[in-house]
Design an enzyme around this catalytic site. Structure first.
Site, mmCIF file in Angstrom:
data_model
loop_
_atom_site.group_PDB
_atom_site.id
_atom_site.type_symbol
_atom_site.label_atom_id
_atom_site.label_comp_id
_atom_site.label_asym_id
_atom_site.label_seq_id
_atom_site.Cartn_x
_atom_site.Cartn_y
_atom_site.Cartn_z
ATOM 1 N N ASP A 12 0.865 -1.170 0.000
ATOM 2 C CA ASP A 12 0.000 0.000 0.000
ATOM 3 C C ASP A 12 0.913 1.236 0.000
ATOM 4 O O ASP A 12 2.147 1.133 0.104
ATOM 5 C CB ASP A 12 -0.964 -0.016 1.197
ATOM 6 C CG ASP A 12 -2.187 0.870 0.926
ATOM 7 O OD1 ASP A 12 -2.147 1.677 -0.031
ATOM 8 O OD2 ASP A 12 -3.180 0.771 1.665
HETATM 9 C C1 BGC Z 1 -4.937 3.246 0.168
HETATM 10 C C2 BGC Z 1 -5.185 2.193 -0.890
HETATM 11 C C3 BGC Z 1 -5.045 2.791 -2.262
HETATM 12 C C4 BGC Z 1 -3.688 3.441 -2.390
HETATM 13 C C5 BGC Z 1 -3.412 4.030 -3.752
HETATM 14 C C6 BGC Z 1 -3.685 4.049 -0.090
HETATM 15 O O1 BGC Z 1 -3.580 5.136 0.750
HETATM 16 O O2 BGC Z 1 -4.872 2.631 1.423
HETATM 17 O O3 BGC Z 1 -6.445 1.614 -0.704
HETATM 18 O O4 BGC Z 1 -5.229 1.802 -3.226
HETATM 19 O O5 BGC Z 1 -3.597 4.470 -1.430
HETATM 20 O O6 BGC Z 1 -4.150 5.150 -3.990
#
Ligand code: BGC
Length: 758
Positions: free
Chosen positions: A281
């Site tokens: 993530d």
């Molecule tokens: C979130 C994810 C997301 C990623 C990319 C993160 O902050 O937890 O769910 O896919 O950002 O945008």
């Protein structure tokens, strides 16, 4: 004969896949032989596309990195032109011309925005869920995106956690079906087509169990709870063929998911057979420093060794892996393996055949927001709405007279889109006022007043614009005094025959980093509601929100309540259709609505205590000040019609081994409207080697009945439905009695008992 044909077909497709894999392996072997270790590490680097960049206005650093082959993927590119510019550099100027993989959070639609996932789960309709993902893929791939960070399948039992909005609720079985439906919708049968995209199941794993519902917080749970209650939806997404998985921010058994070898290698790959790639993530590698796992080099090593392949945004891999290789902390094999998995994904998406296959300006003009997509979005939004209460039969509204639509969400468009709607455009949205005007016809007079702000808590007010793009900011300090707003609302209400109060949450109060400690209506909104009720006119409460709310007071005092969530592009039209009875509501809750925050975590499939609640006995499991029961249980949702359930009929009451059981009820529509009912089937295993839940959803059927119509609804049960992980983490069933429940929600059920021997 039929069986032979099937086996032959299986063999032919197996041989075909083997052949394709061999071809892919040869291609990648050849490519990797030409790549330097720096380039291989570059493939593991996922960076941002920098927002609204068009044409050649590429950031210098990005340009340099692309030229050097130091970027494998980019996220959040918003236009074909900008992504084409980046792809051009990678293809024409980088040493081995490897295409970039473009990803984005296409969570509930791309430009045509569907209701938030929690709302969509309330449809209990897998084919419409799949269709929403299909449309999302069709639109996103026309605009350059080949990879979506969806489905989010985290089981959530704590509505304080804002990200409950992004998932399918609290149930592992339903969550698993929905997870698979999304994957099929995004990926289709052939990933290399220019209108299918790669899914990324997230957040692996257990992210929804953050302590106290506070985002990013510690998770701590037993293996039994993991395997039986939290892991099934991830597994289902993997089994449906999800091409990638995203790690979660939380720790699991003390080790952050991103650096957790047990999770990413032993469980995901060795036990579940996952063949895709794992991405972290957002900066999750770097965040392991705060988790106490060491410096950037140490955490990057930990992540790679654990089984992470791609590093989102933090550049820990890019800046430290070479050094770690020289120091012997990681091996060439570790880097090669991760690089191969990323290249395989690109190969499967057909990017090596045509790096521009998802960048088709012509298709972007014709394939986005088609009338057909909008029609589907409306049908989905209607089916996501849950009727919570309808005393005195205020609903459906008559299509005549004057309706006063009042509340901070009544005329609002932007918040209808809900969290994670980056590709959405609020100018396409119908507000509830718009919808009531459009769907009511000329005999309805629709009036509007704002009535109140979202909140009078200045700290909370600030967060309203947390995710607002340019030109989307809402006022956070009232320009009109609260007294004046209320006065105008009451004046408007005075002219009306019926009041529709549209209250709840702006979209920024759910989703990431949007936990709340108080999940009731804000006092300014509740005061408005009280004032509207005082007029003595019929009041319908329409809720727009991203999480279960505490609605004890509202349930006591308001005759009609509709849970409409954030319904996306067609929210207003869908709400209006339900209010007028053009669509008879059929949605059923997929999360429990607690009475107050003190009950959390509260979920229907809990275990029994040794002292189950008994009102006559003090020393039983209960609160002194409130009941144990939620306001609305899992599976709950009303219709404008009434559905009567007969007792359950079982095909047998004594079974052995692989025998099949059929449970049936007769369902009668005794109301005046045609409508759909979700008949739910739960099973309880009352005696087992471990304490088992009081009931677990195992299947459902959605049936349409005309007024007065009767239907027999039958559901088959096999020993597969009795299986669970025991203390040895062995998945099996145990002989004995089982209680079969069928009913309209998890609370109101009929029961019958069977005995099943091995
Ligand atoms: C979130 C994810 C997301 C990623 C990319 C993160 O902050 O937890 O769910 O896919 O950002 O945008």
């Amino acid at each position: 004969m039929k069986r032979l044909g099937f086996l032959l077909l299986l063999l032919v497709s197996f041989i075909k896949i083997q052949g394709q894999n061999e071809k892919m392996n040869l291609f990648i072997n050849d490519l990797m032989n030409k790549m330097t270790v720096e380039e291989k590490i570059g493939q593991l680097n996922l960076t941002t596309a920098g927002g609204f960049v068009t044409g050649s206005a590429v950031n210098q650093q990005t340009q340099k990195k692309l030229q050097a082959g130091q970027i494998g993927g980019m996220l959040n590119g918003f236009s074909v032109a900008s992504m084409r510019a980046y792809q051009d550099i990678a293809i024409k100027e980088s040493p081995n011309h490897i295409p970039i993989l473009f990803g984005m959070d296409v969570i509930h639609g791309y430009r045509t925005i569907f209701p938030i996932p929690l709302a969509m789960s309330c449809m209990w309709d897998l084919s419409l869920t799949e269709k929403s993902a299909r449309i999302a893929a069709q639109e996103a791939t026309a605009n350059g995106i080949a990879w979506t960070y969806s489905p989010m399948v985290d089981i959530a039992r704590d509505p304080r956690w804002g990200r409950i909005a992004e998932g399918a609720g609290e149930d592992p079985w339903l969550g698993s079906q929905i997870a698979a439906a999304y994957v099929k919708g995004y990926q289709g049968n052939d990933l290399s087509l220019n209108n299918t995209m790669m899914a990324c199941v997230k957040h692996f794993a257990l992210y929804g169990a953050a302590e106290a519902g506070r985002d990013y917080n510690t998770v701590d749970m037993s293996r039994l709870t993991m395997y039986n209650e939290y892991l099934p939806p991830y597994k289902a997404a993997i089994e449906a063929g999800a091409g990638s998985a995203m790690t979660s921010f939380n720790i699991i058994d003390g080790i952050p998911a991103t650096g957790n070898h047990w999770l990413l290698t032993e469980l995901l790959r060795n036990q579940w057979g996952f063949k895709g790639f794992v991405v972290t993530d957002y900066t999750a590698t770097n965040e392991m420093i705060n988790h106490g796992m060491g410096d950037l080099q140490a955490v990057s090593t930990l992540a790679l060794k654990a089984g992470t392949d791609m590093d989102m945004v933090g550049e820990g891999f890019l800046t430290t892996l070479k050094k770690s290789l020289e120091e012997g902390k990681v091996t060439r094999k570790d880097i090669d393996l991760a690089c191969r998995r990323v290249l395989e994904a690109k190969y499967k998406l057909g990017l090596f055949d045509d790096p521009y296959r998802y960048m088709n300006e012509e298709r972007a003009k014709t394939d986005i927001m088609t009338p057909e997509d909008i029609k589907t979005a409306r049908a989905i939004a209607e089916r996501s709405i849950v009727l919570l209460k309808n005393d005195k039969l205020i609903l459906p509204l008559k299509k005549s007279g004057t309706v006063a639509v009042i509340g901070p969400l009544a005329g609002n468009k932007g918040d209808m889109l809900g969290t994670w709607a980056m590709g959405g455009d609020q100018s396409n949205v119908s507000s509830i006022v718009d919808g009531l005007k459009k769907m009511g016809g000329i005999a309805v007079n629709v009036l509007y007043a704002k009535g109140s702000e979202f909140t009078d808590n200045p700290q909370l007010a600030k967060s309203i614009n947390a995710f607002a793009g340019p030109g989307q900011k809402q006022l956070t300090e009232p320009v009109v005094s609260p007294g004046q707003l209320l006065k105008e609302a009451l004046k408007t209400a005075d002219k009306a025959d019926v009041i529709v109060a549209v209250l709840g949450e702006p979209s920024a109060w759910s989703g990431e980093a949007s936990s709340l400690s108080d999940i009731g209506l804000q006092s300014v909104q509740q005061n408005l509601l009280k004032a509207l009720l005082k007029t003595g006119k019929p009041v319908v409460l329409v809720l727009i929100n991203g999480r279960p709310m505490t609605l004890g007071w509202e349930n006591e005092n308001v005759s009609a309540i509709l849970e409409a969530w954030a319904g996306g592009t067609e929210a207003g039209n869908a709400v209006a259709n339900v209010l007028y009875g053009n669509y008879n509501p059929s949605g059923k809750l997929t999360t429990t609505f607690p009475l107050n925050v003190g009950q959390i975590p509260i979920y229907y499939n809990h275990k029994n205590t040794g002292r189950p609640y008994d009102p006559k006995n003090k020393f039983t499991s209960k609160y002194l000040d409130i009941p144990n029961d939620p306001v609305y249980p899992f599976g709950y949702g009303m219709s404008y019609s009434n559905f009567d359930y007969s007792d359950i009929r079982l095909s047998k009451t004594q079974l052995q081994g692989d025998e099949k059981l059929t449970a049936s009820i007769t369902l009668t529509n005794s109301g005046k409207f045609a409508g759909e009912e979700v008949v739910q089937l739960y099973i309880q295993d009352p005696v087992a080697s471990i304490s088992r839940p009081v009931k677990e959803l195992k299947n459902f059927k959605k049936v349409l009945l005309q007024p007065g119509e009767k239907k027999e609804v039958s559901i088959d049960i096999s020993t597969k439905d009795l299986m669970f992980y025991n203390t040895d983490l062995k998945y099996d069933w145990e002989a004995g009695d089982f209680i079969i429940y069928m009913g309209t929600n998890s609370r109101d059920v009929k029961a019958a008992r069977v005995n099943w021997t091995k």
